[in-house]
Scaffold this active site. Structure first.
Site, short mmCIF file in Angstrom:
data_model
loop_
_atom_site.label_atom_id
_atom_site.label_comp_id
_atom_site.label_asym_id
_atom_site.label_seq_id
_atom_site.Cartn_x
_atom_site.Cartn_y
_atom_site.Cartn_z
N GLN A 96 55.96 -15.94 120.73
CA GLN A 96 56.63 -17.23 120.95
C GLN A 96 55.86 -18.40 120.33
O GLN A 96 56.41 -19.49 120.19
CB GLN A 96 56.81 -17.50 122.46
N GLY A 99 55.61 -18.11 131.89
CA GLY A 99 54.92 -17.13 131.07
C GLY A 99 55.11 -17.47 129.60
O GLY A 99 56.01 -18.24 129.25
N HIS A 141 59.72 -9.67 131.46
CA HIS A 141 60.24 -10.61 130.46
C HIS A 141 59.25 -10.78 129.30
O HIS A 141 59.64 -10.73 128.12
CB HIS A 141 60.50 -11.96 131.15
N GLU A 142 57.97 -10.96 129.63
CA GLU A 142 56.96 -11.22 128.58
C GLU A 142 56.69 -9.97 127.76
O GLU A 142 56.51 -10.06 126.53
CB GLU A 142 55.66 -11.75 129.20
N HIS A 187 59.18 -9.57 125.13
CA HIS A 187 58.90 -10.39 123.95
C HIS A 187 58.03 -9.64 122.94
O HIS A 187 58.19 -9.78 121.73
CB HIS A 187 58.19 -11.69 124.34
N CYS A 219 64.29 -18.99 129.01
CA CYS A 219 63.27 -18.61 128.03
C CYS A 219 62.94 -19.84 127.20
O CYS A 219 63.84 -20.53 126.73
CB CYS A 219 63.79 -17.49 127.14
N LEU A 220 61.64 -20.09 127.03
CA LEU A 220 61.21 -21.25 126.25
C LEU A 220 61.71 -21.15 124.81
O LEU A 220 61.83 -22.16 124.13
CB LEU A 220 59.69 -21.35 126.27
ZN ZN Z 1 60.94 -15.80 127.05
#
Ligand code: ZN
Length: 191
Positions: A51, A46, A131-132, A135, A89-90
């Site tokens: 991000q 995702g 999670h998204e 963000h 997480c990216l």
């Molecule tokens: Zn993340």
């Protein structure tokens, strides 16, 4: 379409509550296309707009062949929880910890054309939705940790040289993330 640079922890945009999308048109369509391409490039589960440096309420997801996006998502979570699974997480390369998430999630919002969307997921899909959406509220998965895991995560973040990682290209970073979250882990890669 274009591969976008992924912002790393320490960037204020990741700690900012994102604005609702109010303008629909070519710019938003390009953002969704670019986010989707970027997510695929890094094999992420995702990706949320903050991000990639855009403080707007948009995320894309890609779990076991189910791929899509949603704008201005509103979550309704089940009261019960699913078994903890390791998340990455990216925006926090190389870190992975088990996170507590609600068992199932219903997401309502719109697509890039403004048409109503309802998404429902359990397990991994529900985990990604939660999670998204975090963000979009400036929350990172490490904020959800408690006790020793939280201490270990904060220590790892302090010790990691994220400034130098930011210098790397997205694809180089993808390899770092990929090796940190191998096929055996719950997520495969970060989000
Ligand atoms: Zn993340």
């Amino acid at each position: 379409m274009a591969i976008l640079n992924i912002r790393i922890i320490g960037d204020p945009v990741l700690r900012t509550v994102a604005d609702p999308v109010t303008e629909f048109g070519p710019e938003l369509e390009k953002l969704v296309a670019d986010m989707t391409e970027t997510m695929e490039d890094v094999e992420g589960a995702g990706l949320a707009a903050p991000q990639v440096g855009i403080s707007q309420r948009v995320f894309t997801y890609r779990i076991r062949g189910v791929e899509g996006h949603i704008i201005n998502p509103v979550l309704e979570n089940s009261e019960d929880f699913q078994p903890d699974e390791v998340e990455g997480c990216l925006s926090i390369p190389g870190l992975g910890f088990p996170v507590r998430r609600h068992r199932s999630t219903r997401v309502t919002g719109v697509d890039m054309h403004g048409n109503p969307v309802v998404l429902e997921g359990e397990g991994m899909l529900a985990r990604v939705f939660q999670h998204e959406t975090d963000h979009l509220d400036g929350i990172l998965f490490t904020d959800r940790l408690e006790g020793e895991d939280r201490k270990a995560a904060l220590r790892a973040i302090r010790n990691a040289n994220y400034d130098s990682i930011t210098e790397q290209t997205t694809s180089k970073r993808a390899k770092t993330v990929g090796s940190s979250f191998g096929a055996g882990s719950a997520f495969g890669t970060g989000q």
